[in-house]
Design a protein around this motif. Structure first.
Motif, PDB file in Angstrom:
ATOM      1  N   PHE A 110     155.965 111.241  53.944  1.00 30.50           N
ATOM      2  CA  PHE A 110     154.626 112.397  54.024  1.00 30.50           C
ATOM      3  C   PHE A 110     153.646 112.122  52.872  1.00 30.50           C
ATOM      4  O   PHE A 110     153.164 111.566  51.761  1.00 30.50           O
ATOM      5  CB  PHE A 110     154.805 113.452  53.419  1.00 30.50           C
ATOM      6  N   THR A 156     149.843 114.507  53.606  1.00 32.20           N
ATOM      7  CA  THR A 156     149.469 115.292  53.630  1.00 32.20           C
ATOM      8  C   THR A 156     147.511 115.711  52.341  1.00 32.20           C
ATOM      9  O   THR A 156     147.698 115.139  51.632  1.00 32.20           O
ATOM     10  CB  THR A 156     149.936 116.567  53.288  1.00 32.20           C
ATOM     11  N   THR A 215     145.639 119.598  51.751  1.00 31.85           N
ATOM     12  CA  THR A 215     146.132 121.023  51.983  1.00 31.85           C
ATOM     13  C   THR A 215     144.661 121.105  51.898  1.00 31.85           C
ATOM     14  O   THR A 215     143.217 121.659  52.078  1.00 31.85           O
ATOM     15  CB  THR A 215     145.867 121.282  50.132  1.00 31.85           C
ATOM     16  N   GLU A 232     149.426 122.873  54.144  1.00 30.62           N
ATOM     17  CA  GLU A 232     149.904 120.965  54.616  1.00 30.62           C
ATOM     18  C   GLU A 232     148.995 120.486  55.482  1.00 30.62           C
ATOM     19  O   GLU A 232     149.988 120.946  56.353  1.00 30.62           O
ATOM     20  CB  GLU A 232     151.005 120.285  53.478  1.00 30.62           C
ATOM     21  N   PHE A 233     148.703 119.932  56.172  1.00 30.84           N
ATOM     22  CA  PHE A 233     148.389 118.992  57.100  1.00 30.84           C
ATOM     23  C   PHE A 233     148.250 117.454  56.792  1.00 30.84           C
ATOM     24  O   PHE A 233     148.028 117.115  55.885  1.00 30.84           O
ATOM     25  CB  PHE A 233     147.325 119.438  57.920  1.00 30.84           C
ATOM     26  N   GLY A 234     148.816 117.188  57.638  1.00 34.64           N
ATOM     27  CA  GLY A 234     149.135 115.266  57.618  1.00 34.64           C
ATOM     28  C   GLY A 234     149.997 114.861  58.562  1.00 34.64           C
ATOM     29  O   GLY A 234     150.288 114.658  59.520  1.00 34.64           O
ATOM     30  N   TRP A 256     153.857 112.244  58.654  1.00 40.91           N
ATOM     31  CA  TRP A 256     154.874 111.581  58.365  1.00 40.91           C
ATOM     32  C   TRP A 256     155.128 110.350  59.181  1.00 40.91           C
ATOM     33  O   TRP A 256     154.973 110.090  60.243  1.00 40.91           O
ATOM     34  CB  TRP A 256     155.698 112.472  57.799  1.00 40.91           C
ATOM     35  N   VAL A 292     152.767 116.316  59.887  1.00 37.77           N
ATOM     36  CA  VAL A 292     152.782 117.791  58.925  1.00 37.77           C
ATOM     37  C   VAL A 292     151.191 118.547  59.482  1.00 37.77           C
ATOM     38  O   VAL A 292     150.491 118.742  60.083  1.00 37.77           O
ATOM     39  CB  VAL A 292     152.572 117.576  57.625  1.00 37.77           C
ATOM     40  N   HIS A 293     152.260 120.326  60.198  1.00 43.20           N
ATOM     41  CA  HIS A 293     151.617 121.242  60.058  1.00 43.20           C
ATOM     42  C   HIS A 293     151.908 123.065  59.230  1.00 43.20           C
ATOM     43  O   HIS A 293     152.724 123.464  59.866  1.00 43.20           O
ATOM     44  CB  HIS A 293     151.394 121.791  61.742  1.00 43.20           C
ATOM     45  N   GLU A 333     157.524 120.010  59.493  1.00 45.58           N
ATOM     46  CA  GLU A 333     157.931 118.755  59.730  1.00 45.58           C
ATOM     47  C   GLU A 333     157.562 118.876  61.091  1.00 45.58           C
ATOM     48  O   GLU A 333     158.591 119.308  62.126  1.00 45.58           O
ATOM     49  CB  GLU A 333     159.050 117.544  59.699  1.00 45.58           C
TER      50      GLU A 333
END
Length: 166
Positions: free
Chosen positions: A60, A62, A64, A69-71, A73, A84-85, A89
């Motif tokens: 993961f 991400t 902040t 957390e956003f990003g 995986w 990642v929202h 997941e």
């Protein structure tokens, strides 16, 4: 009466499900600048969180934003990935396509991160060039874009490929 009830039900569903991002939001995020009808603010991630889940065989990566957390995986040893929202997941099959292109993975370290807002919605924007040809020449004008909705509890994510010249 039956038609009225059905109409109210459809209207309620459409309001609850939310609207797609406006063309102004999409252009603002693709161009990484404010356009008429949408304000854009660059997010400088500063540092990324990278976490390896050995049991799930995932990595993961991400950032902040406003305490969430956003990003992205990625599954180790395969092409599987997701988003990642707000710390959740999200499998890529839940990403809503706004064009015919399938969602594509991206390098979070080289992607451009921002936040776009209009009068109704706020999105975290992740725009990126594609590997290979997308990293040179006029191909840099075509970008992938993820829009992660900030003001909807359903964690909706949209994806589109667009040309910044249009």
């Amino acid at each position: 009466m039956k038609n009225l009830c059905m109409g109210v039900l459809l209207l309620t569903w459409s309001v609850a499900s939310g609207a797609k991002p406006t063309p102004q939001i999409i252009q603002s995020c693709l161009r990484t600048e404010s356009v008429a009808g949408a304000d854009y603010i660059e997010i400088n991630p500063g540092s990324f969180n990278q976490e390896d889940d050995e049991a799930g065989k995932k990595t993961f990566t991400t950032i902040t934003v406003q305490g969430k957390e956003f990003g992205i995986w990625k599954e180790t040893g395969s092409n599987r990935f997701g988003m990642v929202h707000a710390g959740k997941e999200i499998p890529i099959k839940r990403v809503i396509r706004l064009s015919s292109h399938a969602p594509s993975p991206f390098d979070p370290y080289t992607a451009q991160w921002g936040k776009a807002r209009d009068t109704k919605s706020v999105y975290v924007c992740v725009t990126f060039n594609f590997e290979g040809l997308g990293e040179s020449g006029s191909f840099q004008n075509v970008r992938g874009l993820y829009l992660l909705e900030m003001n909807n509890a359903r964690s909706r994510i949209f994806y589109i490929v667009g040309d910044i010249r249009q």
